[in-house]
Motif scaffolding. Structure first.
Motif, PDB file in Angstrom:
ATOM      1  N   VAL A 179      -2.187  31.581 -19.194  1.00  0.00           N
ATOM      2  CA  VAL A 179      -3.136  31.986 -20.251  1.00  0.00           C
ATOM      3  C   VAL A 179      -2.507  33.096 -21.096  1.00  0.00           C
ATOM      4  N   GLY A 180      -1.792  34.004 -20.425  1.00  0.00           N
ATOM      5  CA  GLY A 180      -1.124  35.093 -21.156  1.00  0.00           C
ATOM      6  C   GLY A 180      -0.151  34.565 -22.184  1.00  0.00           C
ATOM      7  N   GLU A 181       0.684  33.600 -21.794  1.00  0.00           N
ATOM      8  CA  GLU A 181       1.711  33.075 -22.705  1.00  0.00           C
ATOM      9  C   GLU A 181       1.145  32.117 -23.747  1.00  0.00           C
ATOM     10  N   LYS A 182       0.176  31.287 -23.338  1.00  0.00           N
ATOM     11  CA  LYS A 182      -0.270  30.233 -24.261  1.00  0.00           C
ATOM     12  C   LYS A 182      -1.426  30.651 -25.146  1.00  0.00           C
TER      13      LYS A 182
ATOM     14  N   VAL B  40      -2.773  34.719 -29.809  1.00  0.00           N
ATOM     15  CA  VAL B  40      -3.809  35.436 -30.561  1.00  0.00           C
ATOM     16  C   VAL B  40      -3.329  36.833 -30.961  1.00  0.00           C
ATOM     17  N   THR B  41      -2.538  37.483 -30.088  1.00  0.00           N
ATOM     18  CA  THR B  41      -2.174  38.880 -30.362  1.00  0.00           C
ATOM     19  C   THR B  41      -0.883  39.019 -31.156  1.00  0.00           C
TER      20      THR B  41
ATOM     21  N   ALA C 173       6.156  32.838 -29.415  1.00  0.00           N
ATOM     22  CA  ALA C 173       6.239  31.602 -28.635  1.00  0.00           C
ATOM     23  C   ALA C 173       6.149  31.930 -27.139  1.00  0.00           C
ATOM     24  N   PRO C 174       5.591  31.001 -26.346  1.00  0.00           N
ATOM     25  CA  PRO C 174       5.515  31.233 -24.894  1.00  0.00           C
ATOM     26  C   PRO C 174       6.908  31.288 -24.266  1.00  0.00           C
ATOM     27  N   ASP C 175       7.030  32.076 -23.204  1.00  0.00           N
ATOM     28  CA  ASP C 175       8.279  32.190 -22.445  1.00  0.00           C
ATOM     29  C   ASP C 175       8.279  31.065 -21.399  1.00  0.00           C
ATOM     30  N   SER C 176       9.280  30.168 -21.471  1.00  0.00           N
ATOM     31  CA  SER C 176       9.238  28.977 -20.611  1.00  0.00           C
ATOM     32  C   SER C 176       9.372  29.328 -19.124  1.00  0.00           C
ATOM     33  N   ARG C 177      10.065  30.422 -18.808  1.00  0.00           N
ATOM     34  CA  ARG C 177      10.176  30.805 -17.392  1.00  0.00           C
ATOM     35  C   ARG C 177       8.832  31.267 -16.840  1.00  0.00           C
ATOM     36  N   ALA C 178       8.079  31.980 -17.683  1.00  0.00           N
ATOM     37  CA  ALA C 178       6.740  32.426 -17.256  1.00  0.00           C
ATOM     38  C   ALA C 178       5.838  31.217 -17.028  1.00  0.00           C
ATOM     39  N   LEU C 179       5.924  30.228 -17.924  1.00  0.00           N
ATOM     40  CA  LEU C 179       5.092  29.026 -17.768  1.00  0.00           C
ATOM     41  C   LEU C 179       5.427  28.300 -16.468  1.00  0.00           C
TER      42      LEU C 179
END
Lengths: 221, 221
Positions: free
Chosen positions: B110-113, B118-119, B123-129
């Motif tokens: 949720v943080g990345e996507k 919104v903030t 782009a999302p960090d793929s390692r975090a995903l």
């Protein structure tokens, strides 16, 4: 039969030790290493974290949950107070220190200087130390603001708010990182806490290889 | 007079909305942006975080504190249970989802996507995903283990444990990231929650620029 599984470097566990002593509840202690995935600890708490309180073979997990359990089961010597709003203020400030102070100050200073040393022997990150020291100043000012207006952090009586704050500060004090002389009211409040019988258990704690700062066990620092 | 200051992307605030509805307590809503340091919010909560419940002009701060306050002030329709050990189990699991699940799953997915988009529009960090998806599998297995043994997560009755879990999962579900088909018992438990009147408020939530996944508001997904 009551046993607390804890670690001397866990602020959450230090808080529970203070709470047990303040409520005059006797307990055995088992020091376990939460960084080693100790099988005894995992069996009691699938999160693998300290503290865990075992009472009559029932494991009670999570520091805040343990404190709430002790209030439910042993309402004498309450550390929350009696009125809903009063209890909310004690809980708000306890969460402030358990979560916000921990993340902004102790994770940086205690994390880098004590926990990193014990777990990996790596050198502290100087940017983390700088951030922790700066955040600590703001937090000390907030504690000063509270102690100017109230005898204890949440009001007239000692509560979990004071014990949460003291648990975090006691670890910083071990490494001599609290600028006591900048905030005399905060120091006066901490002296009162440190002089209570409940605090003696913390003042005896030692970390292998890291001697305590001279002020740590001194009641007249 | 009761007002909840909240944000649709805050799992902690979603939990409090569920709790208020489950306890049949009416409230006004004010959506505030915790990423903008809104002066109204800071005045109510020096931590600058949502949710804040204002009741008769008294701000009550911190999601867990609000839930405990509501149990103290309005004990009917308890979401903790009555016996100390039963309450401890509900609180343990609530903390599990509020802290551990949030940190290991939602902060990543949720943080990345959603929140990053919104903030900062980054782009999302793929390692975090990847980390979030892997951790989610383990957590789904744990929820399955609980739902195999109990009607609700902490026992026979619905508690804050279910609502904490549902608040986190509802945000993951908005982005279609919950592998429901892998864990039929978890899905059956979530369908029961999603069908409750308290859940309707969440199902109407929308995030500007990010349409909800098809399953989100569907009770028969």
């Amino acid at each position: 039969m009551r046993t607390l599984y804890h670690h001397t470097l866990s602020a959450a566990a230090r808080k529970v030790r203070l709470v047990l002593h303040e409520k005059h509840l006797t307990f055995d202690e088992r020091v376990v290493d939460p960084w080693q995935r100790d099988p005894t600890l995992i069996a009691l708490n699938p999160a693998g974290e300290v503290p865990v309180l075992v009472e009559n073979e029932n494991p009670i997990v999570d520091a805040t949950t343990i404190c709430e359990y002790l209030e439910d089961a042993y309402p004498e010597n309450s550390l929350l107070g009696s009125m809903p709003l009063e209890r909310a203020e004690a809980r708000r400030l306890a969460a402030w220190f358990d979560v916000k102070f921990a993340r902004e100050v102790n994770d940086h200073l205690v994390g880098e200087k004590l926990i990193k040393r014990v777990t990996s022997r790596a050198a502290p990150d100087s940017r983390a130390l700088k951030a922790g020291r700066e955040n600590l100043q703001t937090h000390m000012q907030y504690i000063a603001w509270l102690t100017e207006r109230r005898r204890w952090l949440a009001g007239d009586q000692i509560t979990v708010a004071d014990l949460s704050a003291a648990a975090q500060l006691s670890l910083l004090d071990y490494i001599g990182d609290v600028p006591w002389d900048n905030e005399p009211l905060v120091k006066e409040w901490y002296v009162r806490l440190k002089s209570r019988p409940s605090f003696r258990c913390l003042l005896r704690d030692t970390v292998p290889g890291v001697p305590a700062a001279a002020v740590y066990a001194d009641l007249d620092f």
